[in-house]
Design a protein around this motif. Structure first.
Motif, mmCIF file in Angstrom:
data_model
loop_
_atom_site.group_PDB
_atom_site.id
_atom_site.type_symbol
_atom_site.label_atom_id
_atom_site.label_comp_id
_atom_site.label_asym_id
_atom_site.label_seq_id
_atom_site.Cartn_x
_atom_site.Cartn_y
_atom_site.Cartn_z
ATOM 1 N N GLU A 1 0.534 -1.438 0.255
ATOM 2 C CA GLU A 1 0.195 0.243 -0.015
ATOM 3 C C GLU A 1 1.137 1.296 0.072
ATOM 4 O O GLU A 1 1.437 1.317 0.524
ATOM 5 N N GLY A 2 0.791 2.440 -0.531
ATOM 6 C CA GLY A 2 1.242 3.612 -0.490
ATOM 7 C C GLY A 2 2.395 3.512 -2.110
ATOM 8 O O GLY A 2 3.009 4.366 -2.921
ATOM 9 N N GLU A 3 2.797 2.592 -2.720
ATOM 10 C CA GLU A 3 3.203 2.155 -3.719
ATOM 11 C C GLU A 3 2.936 2.243 -5.367
ATOM 12 O O GLU A 3 2.113 2.174 -5.041
ATOM 13 N N ALA A 4 3.587 2.254 -6.177
ATOM 14 C CA ALA A 4 3.310 2.810 -7.487
ATOM 15 C C ALA A 4 4.725 2.414 -7.894
ATOM 16 O O ALA A 4 6.179 2.083 -7.992
ATOM 17 N N LEU A 5 4.558 1.725 -9.135
ATOM 18 C CA LEU A 5 5.652 0.985 -10.296
ATOM 19 C C LEU A 5 5.490 1.846 -11.717
ATOM 20 O O LEU A 5 4.248 1.564 -11.989
ATOM 21 N N LEU A 6 6.620 2.367 -11.501
ATOM 22 C CA LEU A 6 6.780 2.985 -13.070
ATOM 23 C C LEU A 6 7.809 1.991 -14.034
ATOM 24 O O LEU A 6 8.397 1.122 -13.513
ATOM 25 N N THR A 7 6.964 2.050 -15.407
ATOM 26 C CA THR A 7 7.708 1.047 -16.617
ATOM 27 C C THR A 7 8.509 2.448 -16.896
ATOM 28 O O THR A 7 8.424 2.993 -18.036
ATOM 29 N N PHE B 1 11.419 9.622 -19.324
ATOM 30 C CA PHE B 1 10.323 10.011 -19.413
ATOM 31 C C PHE B 1 9.628 7.576 -18.592
ATOM 32 O O PHE B 1 10.530 7.562 -19.133
ATOM 33 N N ALA B 2 8.415 7.797 -18.025
ATOM 34 C CA ALA B 2 8.064 6.315 -17.555
ATOM 35 C C ALA B 2 6.752 6.817 -17.406
ATOM 36 O O ALA B 2 6.036 7.988 -17.607
ATOM 37 N N TYR C 1 7.706 12.605 -15.431
ATOM 38 C CA TYR C 1 8.753 12.799 -15.958
ATOM 39 C C TYR C 1 10.081 13.116 -14.584
ATOM 40 O O TYR C 1 9.730 13.930 -14.181
ATOM 41 N N GLY C 2 11.142 12.388 -14.455
ATOM 42 C CA GLY C 2 11.999 12.865 -13.569
ATOM 43 C C GLY C 2 13.651 11.681 -13.493
ATOM 44 O O GLY C 2 13.756 11.303 -15.064
ATOM 45 N N TYR C 3 13.708 11.212 -12.647
ATOM 46 C CA TYR C 3 15.453 11.032 -12.309
ATOM 47 C C TYR C 3 14.441 9.183 -11.893
ATOM 48 O O TYR C 3 13.906 8.883 -11.469
ATOM 49 N N TYR D 1 8.108 14.024 -9.301
ATOM 50 C CA TYR D 1 8.747 13.453 -10.365
ATOM 51 C C TYR D 1 7.532 14.405 -10.938
ATOM 52 O O TYR D 1 6.370 14.656 -10.392
ATOM 53 N N LEU D 2 7.648 15.176 -11.777
ATOM 54 C CA LEU D 2 6.429 15.763 -13.079
ATOM 55 C C LEU D 2 5.347 14.834 -13.918
ATOM 56 O O LEU D 2 5.387 14.067 -14.386
ATOM 57 N N PHE D 3 3.765 14.909 -13.467
ATOM 58 C CA PHE D 3 3.356 14.354 -14.408
ATOM 59 C C PHE D 3 3.075 15.557 -15.809
ATOM 60 O O PHE D 3 2.984 16.213 -15.345
ATOM 61 N N THR D 4 3.629 14.308 -16.826
ATOM 62 C CA THR D 4 2.730 15.659 -18.254
ATOM 63 C C THR D 4 2.023 15.954 -18.387
ATOM 64 O O THR D 4 1.827 17.466 -19.007
#
Length: 367
Positions: free
Chosen positions: A33-39, A79-80, A97-99, A135-138
């Motif tokens: 809970e509280g996590e997200a997975l970026l591709t 980008f992810a 967009y981010g590190y 992390y910025l939302f595009t």
């Protein structure tokens, strides 16, 4: 065959050694809970990333995406897409967009979520600079354009540093100098600073001479851009007027060049800033230099200081006013190359490490 998260790593103590590790792929049901997975979709790779590796221990760049010793993951800007989320405010399918790591996946723990961004609050990143954890939302970034993703990845991180250097030097009235010298003048961060200095010269009313120091092979390219007043090769430092009061901004990290500059200008070197390590393998030179003592410029730290003084929104607005004209200028000369696959990523890394990338080339990598 089990899918893997292919992760490109380098030996922290020997940057020539690199490999791809086959790490277990993370699935949505493994998130807590509280996590997200970026591709990870794609990212830029420039000499700036070599600086992250060369200064990885000193500035904790290895800490963002830990790897088992002796390996280290070099952070990149890219980008992810959110592949899965167990955070109520992070929507699957969002683009950010981010590190990022040079890998296929990244698990984040979003905090401070707003319409425009979130911060990765994972425990191992708590001690690291906020600028690198955001992390910025595009879909809510006013500067985002899908057709400009490559330029954003290649330039925005570097130009933030250029912008902050420009702001810092201007607040100091350039230490009263008549000339500013930029080493590694063909590097994208140096070009960004040179453009900003030139672009704002009339409004500032200060006739500061902008001098480029670059390799003989890059002289014609640097001259062709028109960002600098004077372009000089490293071999011709002694041809510069030693009586001219000078500020040096060193993007090269080459101790011999820095030593030559200080010995040439002596007490006319009024300020000496150390920014990058593009020539990472040639550091050294004398430690006791005449003139101003060289000072390291750490962009995230300066952003935090100026953000408190002006407000982050006002600071970002100042950057945006310079970003648009610079991107328009860069589009006219930059050649963007996209490479895909781990072997291509390895070659791009080694070419960048050894200075085999042309200054007008922008590398975009797809893992």
């Amino acid at each position: 065959m089990t899918a893997s998260n292919q992760t490109f790593v380098v030996d922290q103590a020997n940057l020539d050694q690199c490999t791809t590790l086959e790490m277990p792929q993370v699935n949505a049901d493994q998130l807590v809970e509280g996590e997200a997975l970026l591709t990870v979709d794609h990212f830029a790779f420039t000499a700036n990333n070599i600086t992250y590796a060369a200064l990885g221990k000193r500035f904790k760049y290895w800490d963002f995406f830990p790897a088992e010793a002796p390996w280290g993951q070099i952070p990149v800007w890219g980008f992810a897409d959110v592949a899965a989320s167990k955070h109520p405010e992070i929507k699957t399918g969002s683009r950010v967009y981010g590190y990022l790591p040079m890998a296929n996946q990244l698990v984040v723990k979003p905090g401070k979520v707003s319409k425009s961004s979130f911060v990765d609050t994972s425990e191992h990143r708590q001690h690291l600079a906020l600028a690198y954890n955001q992390y910025l939302f595009t879909d809510s970034d006013p500067a985002y354009r899908p057709e400009h993703e490559a330029l954003q990845m290649l330039l925005r991180p570097l130009l933030i540093t250029s912008f902050l250097l420009d702001d810092f030097l201007a607040t100091k009235d350039f230490f009263g100098a008549d000339q500013i010298i930029l080493t590694s003048a063909s590097s994208k961060t140096a070009l960004g600073l040179a453009f900003m200095l030139s672009h704002q010269r009339k409004t500032r009313g200060k006739p500061l001479t902008i001098t480029a120091l670059t390799s003989a092979g890059n002289l014609s390219f640097v001259e062709s851009l028109g960002y600098y007043d004077r372009v000089v090769s490293y071999d011709d430092i002694d041809q510069l007027d030693s009586n001219q009061s000078t500020v040096s901004v060193d993007f090269a990290g080459n101790g011999e060049v820095l030593t030559a500059l200080h010995k040439h200008f002596k007490d006319r070197m009024l300020f000496s800033s150390l920014v990058g390590a593009a020539h990472w393998d040639q550091r050294g030179g004398d430690k006791d230099l005449p003139g101003a003592k060289p000072e390291v410029f750490f962009a995230p730290g300066y952003w935090e200081v100026r953000g408190k003084e002006l407000g982050n929104a006002a600071l970002m607005q100042r950057f945006a006013e310079l970003w648009a004209p610079l991107v328009a200028s860069v589009e006219s000369w930059m050649k963007i190359t996209t490479v895909e696959g781990q072997e291509a990523v390895r070659k791009a890394y080694l070419d960048t490490l050894h200075g085999n990338i042309q200054p007008d080339q922008g590398l975009i990598l797809k893992p």
